[in-house]
Design a protein around this motif. Structure first.
Motif, PDB file in Angstrom:
ATOM      1  N   ASP A 160     -25.428 -52.011  41.092  1.00  0.00           N
ATOM      2  CA  ASP A 160     -25.329 -50.441  41.131  1.00  0.00           C
ATOM      3  C   ASP A 160     -26.851 -49.943  41.550  1.00  0.00           C
ATOM      4  N   SER A 161     -27.613 -50.595  41.925  1.00  0.00           N
ATOM      5  CA  SER A 161     -29.042 -50.323  42.400  1.00  0.00           C
ATOM      6  C   SER A 161     -29.599 -50.947  43.357  1.00  0.00           C
ATOM      7  N   ILE A 162     -30.652 -50.543  43.895  1.00  0.00           N
ATOM      8  CA  ILE A 162     -31.348 -51.072  45.033  1.00  0.00           C
ATOM      9  C   ILE A 162     -33.061 -51.227  44.569  1.00  0.00           C
ATOM     10  N   GLY A 163     -33.823 -51.998  45.197  1.00  0.00           N
ATOM     11  CA  GLY A 163     -35.207 -52.049  44.714  1.00  0.00           C
ATOM     12  C   GLY A 163     -35.740 -50.783  44.884  1.00  0.00           C
ATOM     13  N   ARG A 164     -36.965 -50.755  44.137  1.00  0.00           N
ATOM     14  CA  ARG A 164     -37.782 -49.549  44.369  1.00  0.00           C
ATOM     15  C   ARG A 164     -38.734 -49.840  45.814  1.00  0.00           C
ATOM     16  N   THR A 165     -38.945 -48.556  46.308  1.00  0.00           N
ATOM     17  CA  THR A 165     -39.738 -48.782  47.459  1.00  0.00           C
ATOM     18  C   THR A 165     -41.048 -47.894  47.568  1.00  0.00           C
ATOM     19  N   ASP A 166     -41.374 -47.599  46.324  1.00  0.00           N
ATOM     20  CA  ASP A 166     -42.825 -46.879  46.173  1.00  0.00           C
ATOM     21  C   ASP A 166     -43.945 -47.577  45.584  1.00  0.00           C
ATOM     22  N   LEU A 167     -43.662 -48.851  45.761  1.00  0.00           N
ATOM     23  CA  LEU A 167     -44.873 -49.730  45.785  1.00  0.00           C
ATOM     24  C   LEU A 167     -45.503 -50.246  47.159  1.00  0.00           C
ATOM     25  N   TRP A 168     -46.735 -50.968  47.022  1.00  0.00           N
ATOM     26  CA  TRP A 168     -47.375 -50.965  48.206  1.00  0.00           C
ATOM     27  C   TRP A 168     -46.417 -51.552  49.309  1.00  0.00           C
ATOM     28  N   GLY A 169     -46.320 -51.187  50.365  1.00  0.00           N
ATOM     29  CA  GLY A 169     -45.770 -51.528  51.747  1.00  0.00           C
ATOM     30  C   GLY A 169     -44.200 -51.456  51.669  1.00  0.00           C
ATOM     31  N   GLY A 170     -43.568 -50.669  50.809  1.00  0.00           N
ATOM     32  CA  GLY A 170     -42.296 -50.533  50.593  1.00  0.00           C
ATOM     33  C   GLY A 170     -41.866 -49.415  51.705  1.00  0.00           C
TER      34      GLY A 170
ATOM     35  N   HIS B 271     -38.307 -53.431  50.032  1.00  0.00           N
ATOM     36  CA  HIS B 271     -38.835 -53.497  48.650  1.00  0.00           C
ATOM     37  C   HIS B 271     -40.237 -53.936  48.876  1.00  0.00           C
ATOM     38  N   THR B 272     -40.641 -55.184  49.794  1.00  0.00           N
ATOM     39  CA  THR B 272     -41.856 -55.358  50.345  1.00  0.00           C
ATOM     40  C   THR B 272     -41.588 -55.692  51.599  1.00  0.00           C
ATOM     41  N   PRO B 273     -42.707 -55.845  52.443  1.00  0.00           N
ATOM     42  CA  PRO B 273     -42.812 -56.023  53.715  1.00  0.00           C
ATOM     43  C   PRO B 273     -42.128 -57.306  54.254  1.00  0.00           C
ATOM     44  N   GLY B 274     -42.274 -58.082  53.542  1.00  0.00           N
ATOM     45  CA  GLY B 274     -41.625 -59.741  53.953  1.00  0.00           C
ATOM     46  C   GLY B 274     -40.447 -60.069  53.221  1.00  0.00           C
ATOM     47  N   GLU B 275     -40.004 -59.564  52.331  1.00  0.00           N
ATOM     48  CA  GLU B 275     -38.887 -60.132  51.480  1.00  0.00           C
ATOM     49  C   GLU B 275     -37.853 -60.991  52.346  1.00  0.00           C
ATOM     50  N   TYR B 276     -37.396 -61.898  51.507  1.00  0.00           N
ATOM     51  CA  TYR B 276     -36.326 -62.881  52.028  1.00  0.00           C
ATOM     52  C   TYR B 276     -35.205 -62.830  50.960  1.00  0.00           C
ATOM     53  N   CYS B 277     -33.850 -62.950  51.170  1.00  0.00           N
ATOM     54  CA  CYS B 277     -32.967 -63.353  50.390  1.00  0.00           C
ATOM     55  C   CYS B 277     -32.606 -64.603  50.875  1.00  0.00           C
TER      56      CYS B 277
ATOM     57  N   TYR C 132     -38.498 -47.217  52.208  1.00  0.00           N
ATOM     58  CA  TYR C 132     -36.740 -46.900  51.847  1.00  0.00           C
ATOM     59  C   TYR C 132     -35.971 -47.226  52.917  1.00  0.00           C
ATOM     60  N   ASN C 133     -36.190 -46.605  54.321  1.00  0.00           N
ATOM     61  CA  ASN C 133     -35.513 -46.713  55.241  1.00  0.00           C
ATOM     62  C   ASN C 133     -35.158 -48.240  55.515  1.00  0.00           C
ATOM     63  N   GLN C 134     -36.276 -48.944  55.639  1.00  0.00           N
ATOM     64  CA  GLN C 134     -35.891 -50.399  55.746  1.00  0.00           C
ATOM     65  C   GLN C 134     -35.105 -50.998  54.845  1.00  0.00           C
ATOM     66  N   LEU C 135     -35.300 -50.684  53.699  1.00  0.00           N
ATOM     67  CA  LEU C 135     -34.393 -51.357  52.585  1.00  0.00           C
ATOM     68  C   LEU C 135     -33.240 -51.030  52.794  1.00  0.00           C
ATOM     69  N   ILE C 136     -32.742 -49.831  53.088  1.00  0.00           N
ATOM     70  CA  ILE C 136     -31.208 -49.570  53.158  1.00  0.00           C
ATOM     71  C   ILE C 136     -30.617 -50.350  54.440  1.00  0.00           C
ATOM     72  N   ASN C 137     -31.697 -50.396  55.589  1.00  0.00           N
ATOM     73  CA  ASN C 137     -31.219 -51.008  56.507  1.00  0.00           C
ATOM     74  C   ASN C 137     -30.735 -52.588  56.534  1.00  0.00           C
ATOM     75  N   SER C 138     -31.883 -53.205  55.587  1.00  0.00           N
ATOM     76  CA  SER C 138     -31.819 -54.382  55.369  1.00  0.00           C
ATOM     77  C   SER C 138     -30.359 -54.853  54.671  1.00  0.00           C
ATOM     78  N   ILE C 139     -30.071 -53.936  53.642  1.00  0.00           N
ATOM     79  CA  ILE C 139     -28.908 -54.139  52.859  1.00  0.00           C
ATOM     80  C   ILE C 139     -27.534 -53.768  53.748  1.00  0.00           C
ATOM     81  N   LYS C 140     -27.539 -52.746  54.612  1.00  0.00           N
ATOM     82  CA  LYS C 140     -26.443 -52.406  55.066  1.00  0.00           C
ATOM     83  C   LYS C 140     -26.011 -53.383  56.403  1.00  0.00           C
ATOM     84  N   ASN C 141     -27.376 -53.698  57.159  1.00  0.00           N
ATOM     85  CA  ASN C 141     -26.896 -54.283  58.521  1.00  0.00           C
ATOM     86  C   ASN C 141     -27.228 -55.685  58.406  1.00  0.00           C
ATOM     87  N   LYS C 142     -27.740 -56.074  57.243  1.00  0.00           N
ATOM     88  CA  LYS C 142     -27.846 -57.815  56.973  1.00  0.00           C
ATOM     89  C   LYS C 142     -26.896 -58.138  55.636  1.00  0.00           C
ATOM     90  N   LEU C 143     -26.888 -57.730  54.586  1.00  0.00           N
ATOM     91  CA  LEU C 143     -26.250 -58.121  53.319  1.00  0.00           C
ATOM     92  C   LEU C 143     -25.061 -57.837  53.463  1.00  0.00           C
TER      93      LEU C 143
END
Ligand code: ZN
Length: 213
Positions: A160-170, A136-142, A172-183
């Motif tokens: 039922d949703s995920i963060g948007r990835t169209d903002l600066w530095g977002g 969602h951003t380059p550095g986000e932490y949960c 999509y692949n990184q976000l999906i990876n963060s959710i599936k392989n971390k969360l």
């Protein structure tokens, strides 16, 4: 025992979480989005009424709706301010973010420290740690409170949703990876408290989130 108070602040309906330990009265604030004077008063009245000592101010990420109250909280309570290093370009460009969304903003103080995955912080004896979840951003932490199976998911994972990835530095692949392989490696019953909207659980998002099937 840890208590969690949720406030919904600013024109983006951002969730600000006040987390505190009933015994030590140590507290932390996640993503202070308080914007109007009324919102600042609501938050500070709750802190004062419950005699909470604000030890930490944490930004999961540095989008404007999550950092609007940084200056207010830092100046009023003097907590240790933690934010992601890779989001500093967002915090440095807060005035540009504010022009884009047409909100006047107080410049944020600089973080005292950058969080990382090895860092643990404590409220009394209660331990919290960080999970790096870019996308969602380059550095986000949960923020994870493992003992009670609670995850503060910022704008990474929503009900039922995920963060948007169209903002600066977002990304999509990184976000999906963060959710599936971390969360999704967390315990399935973990309660997810996101930066917008209602709470959910890891298992509910594994089964029902169309973005993650
Ligand atoms: Zn965001």
């Amino acid at each position: 025992m840890i208590k969690i108070e949720k406030f919904i602040f600013n024109p983006f309906s951002e969730n600000t979480y006040l987390v505190y330990d009933e015994e030590s009265l140590d507290g932390l604030i996640i993503d202070p989005g308080c914007y109007s004077e009324d919102e600042k008063k609501l938050l500070s009245d709750f802190i004062n009424k419950n005699c909470i000592k604000i030890k930490y101010l944490i930004n999961t990420h540095c989008h404007i709706d999550h950092v609007l109250g940084n200056k207010f909280i830092k100046e009023k309570y003097g907590p240790i301010f933690l934010a992601p290093e890779k989001d500093m370009m967002l915090l440095d460009k807060l005035s540009m973010q504010s022009e884009m969304v047409d909100l006047a903003v107080d410049e944020s103080p600089k973080p005292d420290k950058f969080m990382d995955e090895g860092m643990e912080i404590f409220l009394g004896e209660e331990k919290f740690n960080f999970i790096e979840t870019p996308g969602h951003t380059p550095g986000e932490y949960c923020i994870h409170y493992a003992k009670n199976k609670i995850l503060f998911s910022g704008d990474v994972l929503f009900q039922d949703s995920i963060g948007r990835t169209d903002l600066w530095g977002g990304s999509y692949n990184q976000l999906i990876n963060s959710i599936k392989n971390k969360l999704f490696l967390l315990e399935k019953e973990t309660v997810v408290l996101p930066g917008h909207g209602d709470s959910t659980t890891i298992v509910n998002e594994m089964l029902n989130n169309d973005f993650l099937k």
